[in-house]
Design an enzyme around this catalytic site. Sequence first.
Site, PDB file in Angstrom:
ATOM      1  N   LYS A 209      68.268  18.945  53.699  1.00  0.00           N
ATOM      2  CA  LYS A 209      67.913  17.671  54.257  1.00  0.00           C
ATOM      3  C   LYS A 209      68.401  16.940  53.292  1.00  0.00           C
ATOM      4  O   LYS A 209      68.055  16.898  51.704  1.00  0.00           O
ATOM      5  CB  LYS A 209      66.664  17.343  55.006  1.00  0.00           C
ATOM      6  CG  LYS A 209      67.428  16.401  55.953  1.00  0.00           C
ATOM      7  CD  LYS A 209      66.466  15.377  56.466  1.00  0.00           C
ATOM      8  CE  LYS A 209      66.712  14.984  57.766  1.00  0.00           C
ATOM      9  NZ  LYS A 209      65.397  14.467  59.052  1.00  0.00           N
TER      10      LYS A 209
ATOM     11  N   SER B 217      67.537  13.889  63.437  1.00  0.00           N
ATOM     12  CA  SER B 217      67.695  13.205  61.819  1.00  0.00           C
ATOM     13  C   SER B 217      68.300  14.850  61.429  1.00  0.00           C
ATOM     14  O   SER B 217      69.355  14.618  60.326  1.00  0.00           O
ATOM     15  CB  SER B 217      67.823  12.035  61.543  1.00  0.00           C
ATOM     16  OG  SER B 217      66.585  12.448  61.309  1.00  0.00           O
TER      17      SER B 217
ATOM     18  N   SER C 138      61.726  14.314  63.811  1.00  0.00           N
ATOM     19  CA  SER C 138      63.534  14.641  62.630  1.00  0.00           C
ATOM     20  C   SER C 138      63.530  16.490  62.512  1.00  0.00           C
ATOM     21  O   SER C 138      64.562  16.318  62.866  1.00  0.00           O
ATOM     22  CB  SER C 138      64.048  14.014  62.071  1.00  0.00           C
ATOM     23  OG  SER C 138      64.324  13.145  62.542  1.00  0.00           O
TER      24      SER C 138
END
Length: 485
Positions: free
Chosen positions: A85, A160, A184
């Site tokens: 990420k 996310s 997330s």
Amino acid sequence: MFPPQCSQNSLISSLSIRALREKVREDPDFLFSYIEEIYKVIEKHEHQLRAYITVRPKEEVLRDAEALLKSNNLGPLAGALIAVKDNISTSGIRTTCASRMLESYIPPYDATVITRIKNAGGIIIGKTNMDEFAMGSTTENSAFYPTLNPWDLERVPGGSSGGSAAAVAACEATAALGSDTGGSIRLPAAYTGTVGLKPTYGLVSRYGLVAYASSLDQIGPIGRYVEDVAIMLEVISGHDPKDSTSLKVAAKDYGSYVVDRPIKTYRIAVIEEMVEEGVDREVMAVFNKTLERLESYGLSVEFRKMPIIRYSLPVYYIIAMAEASSNLARYDGLRYGLAQEVEGRLWTEVYKRVRSMGFGKEVKRRILLGTYVLSEGLYEGYYLKAAKVRRLLYEEFMRLFKEFDLALSPTSPILPPRLGEVIDDPLKLYSLDVNTVPINLAGLPALSVPGGFIRGLPVGIQVFGPHFSEGWLLNVARLIEVAGK
Ligand code: GLN
């Protein structure tokens, strides 16, 4: 089951971490064919999916592979291509947080989790798309572009950490890292049919993770198989003196919990408020079937009320926004990140200009609301009150886990929304997190594992438990995974 991006290619692209490691140990050159295969998937599908912000050039990754084989460091992740990420620092690789503010920021150091992955024989393949600064649930808040759901290109992959989950689901990586402040990791895992685990707060070092809400943030793995998640967790967990919130706990062999039988006669709780209003009927059908399967293993399932859980969403958003407003104050246009020449050069002018240009709408909304709930005169009514309710929630969970070993819920109340469906209505968007945020408020571990499919769309089951119960969670997740096969 995998989305078409994987199965259109050979079986190689969906190899598990362990299978890959065994093949590489047997025949080191296999690693080069594996890398070629994964880049083929990326070349074919990435222009559509857009799971990545940065994909490392294939030649660079092949060079890393060569060095790895030469060093003979064929540890637990030997040859695994890990997608990371884009809010986790990678030395020499751009780390943008999907924000204009950090669009050209190249960190000079690796996060601790990255160092550990490399030491275990893993190779970083690229940096994945996300909601800007991890604020969102669909990956539509990326300043660059949304990521699409590999199962249905009209739908979001969740967020996310949507890029990480989509990359893993579509076989554009072996496994991935995400971060989870309020869901997330688990929400995108649920929407993409992958397995995602948010560890106990303090189990995994946050050194090198760009802070959103520090009392809630945790880094965790996303994989195609429960076993992959266990292996990844084993590699990244453990005390780190560079993170003051990192706990001193002994390393665990998480892989040993991934067996096809319950290693304990778990007493499982279902919190009624997590399966009531707002949960889609089809999602509930998959959830109920999962409960039946677990009962068939001889495990007990009981329903319990926990009314305080209804306050989780407002409490979470007050605390997360308050912490975000303070964490994001560091982006001042002076030290790193976006910089602007401003006439007059007053510090306040630079600050105003850079922040107006550098942050997106949702990030600004949260900075404003976060500053508001911390302001004099309002602090007691909002932040302090939220902190007190958080404590009560924590105590309720502690009571629950005196009576039960684990708990289950649907990860998301609904199936993956279509692009544009929830993004313009913050309340709708925030309500996707209704079952995931209570976990972060109490610092508990939780994972999402696919429980079944509805009209070709995956449904995630959330398994959570008391602090440090990751082994049990993985064991139960494995039972759910086997049943779903
Ligand atoms: N959707 C939640 C939020 O926007 C959770 C995000 C996260 O876990 N990083 O805050």
